[in-house]
Write a protein that holds these residues in place. Structure first.
Motif, PDB file in Angstrom:
ATOM      1  N   ALA A 155     -17.459  27.534 -14.737  1.00 13.63           N
ATOM      2  CA  ALA A 155     -16.183  28.024 -14.209  1.00 13.63           C
ATOM      3  C   ALA A 155     -15.439  26.920 -13.466  1.00 13.63           C
ATOM      4  CB  ALA A 155     -16.422  29.220 -13.294  1.00 13.63           C
ATOM      5  N   ILE A 156     -16.156  26.116 -12.693  1.00 18.05           N
ATOM      6  CA  ILE A 156     -15.525  24.987 -12.009  1.00 18.05           C
ATOM      7  C   ILE A 156     -15.005  23.982 -13.023  1.00 18.05           C
ATOM      8  CG2 ILE A 156     -16.007  23.010 -10.512  1.00 18.05           C
ATOM      9  CD1 ILE A 156     -17.963  24.863  -8.998  1.00 18.05           C
ATOM     10  N   ILE A 194     -14.040  24.569 -16.158  1.00 16.45           N
ATOM     11  CA  ILE A 194     -12.857  25.129 -16.822  1.00 16.45           C
ATOM     12  C   ILE A 194     -11.653  25.045 -15.900  1.00 16.45           C
ATOM     13  CG2 ILE A 194     -11.832  27.287 -17.652  1.00 16.45           C
ATOM     14  CD1 ILE A 194     -14.526  27.976 -18.845  1.00 16.45           C
ATOM     15  N   TYR A 195     -11.841  25.376 -14.632  1.00 13.99           N
ATOM     16  CA  TYR A 195     -10.739  25.284 -13.675  1.00 13.99           C
ATOM     17  C   TYR A 195     -10.215  23.849 -13.601  1.00 13.99           C
ATOM     18  CZ  TYR A 195      -8.070  25.548  -9.391  1.00 13.99           C
ATOM     19  OH  TYR A 195      -7.062  25.455  -8.481  1.00 13.99           O
ATOM     20  N   ALA A 196     -11.135  22.892 -13.560  1.00 11.12           N
ATOM     21  CA  ALA A 196     -10.725  21.494 -13.490  1.00 11.12           C
ATOM     22  C   ALA A 196      -9.967  21.071 -14.739  1.00 11.12           C
ATOM     23  CB  ALA A 196     -11.947  20.600 -13.283  1.00 11.12           C
ATOM     24  N   VAL A 235      -8.208  22.977 -16.776  1.00  8.93           N
ATOM     25  CA  VAL A 235      -6.946  23.686 -16.939  1.00  8.93           C
ATOM     26  C   VAL A 235      -5.944  23.314 -15.861  1.00  8.93           C
ATOM     27  CG1 VAL A 235      -5.888  25.975 -16.910  1.00  8.93           C
ATOM     28  CG2 VAL A 235      -7.981  25.601 -18.179  1.00  8.93           C
ATOM     29  N   HIS A 236      -6.390  23.226 -14.617  1.00 15.90           N
ATOM     30  CA  HIS A 236      -5.446  23.127 -13.511  1.00 15.90           C
ATOM     31  C   HIS A 236      -5.295  21.737 -12.900  1.00 15.90           C
ATOM     32  CE1 HIS A 236      -4.649  27.364 -13.385  1.00 15.90           C
ATOM     33  NE2 HIS A 236      -5.946  27.618 -13.420  1.00 15.90           N
ATOM     34  N   LEU A 237      -6.299  20.905 -12.983  1.00 12.44           N
ATOM     35  CA  LEU A 237      -6.205  19.607 -12.331  1.00 12.44           C
ATOM     36  C   LEU A 237      -5.688  18.552 -13.300  1.00 12.44           C
ATOM     37  CD1 LEU A 237      -9.545  19.627 -10.335  1.00 12.44           C
ATOM     38  CD2 LEU A 237      -7.296  20.318  -9.552  1.00 12.44           C
TER      39      LEU A 237
END
Length: 138
Positions: A100-101, A103-105, A107-109
């Motif tokens: 999850a971390i 995927i977040y990285a 997509v968003h970072l």
């Protein structure tokens, strides 16, 4: 669940790749398709062959017999997850959190044009130095 997240990561990575239709000819794509279909058929047959060969007795009887006396629970699934396989469940939770971390990285970072690692910083400074020396020669 981990497989679903892995597929999502794969889709995100494939989404950012360049279009390969421009990089390969029709002959190369046909050859790759034949290899892919042949490999898929071979692996499918191998999996079907292996799944029919049982060399040991199943362990479901052990869990059914010992869920109440050792796990003190009547719900066999909960006893298996919480008592018998607690560390495995904890490891799965850790993997899910890590994915999850990731995927977040992805997509968003955004790193933009900034160098990410020290090697990237050295490469960027070397390119800048080469460009300035070439500019001075002109």
């Amino acid at each position: 669940m981990v497989e679903t997240i892995t597929v999502l990561l794969l889709v995100l990575v494939l989404y950012r790749l360049p279009e390969f239709r421009k990089l390969s000819s029709n002959m190369n794509r046909a050859r790759d398709a034949v290899i892919a279909v042949g490999s898929g058929v071979l692996i499918t047959l191998l999996v079907l062959l292996v799944t029919n060969a049982r060399s040991m007795e199943g362990i479901s009887g052990y869990f059914i017999a010992n869920s109440v006396p050792e796990g003190y629970g009547r719900n066999i699934v909960n006893v298996i997850l919480v008592d018998f396989r607690a560390l495995d469940t904890l490891g799965e939770i850790f993997v899910l959190a890590l994915v999850a971390i990731g995927i977040y990285a992805m997509v968003h970072l955004q790193t933009g044009s900034k160098p990410v690692t020290n090697a990237d910083k050295r490469l960027a400074s070397e390119l800048k130095r080469v460009q300035t020396t070439q500019g001075d020669k002109k």
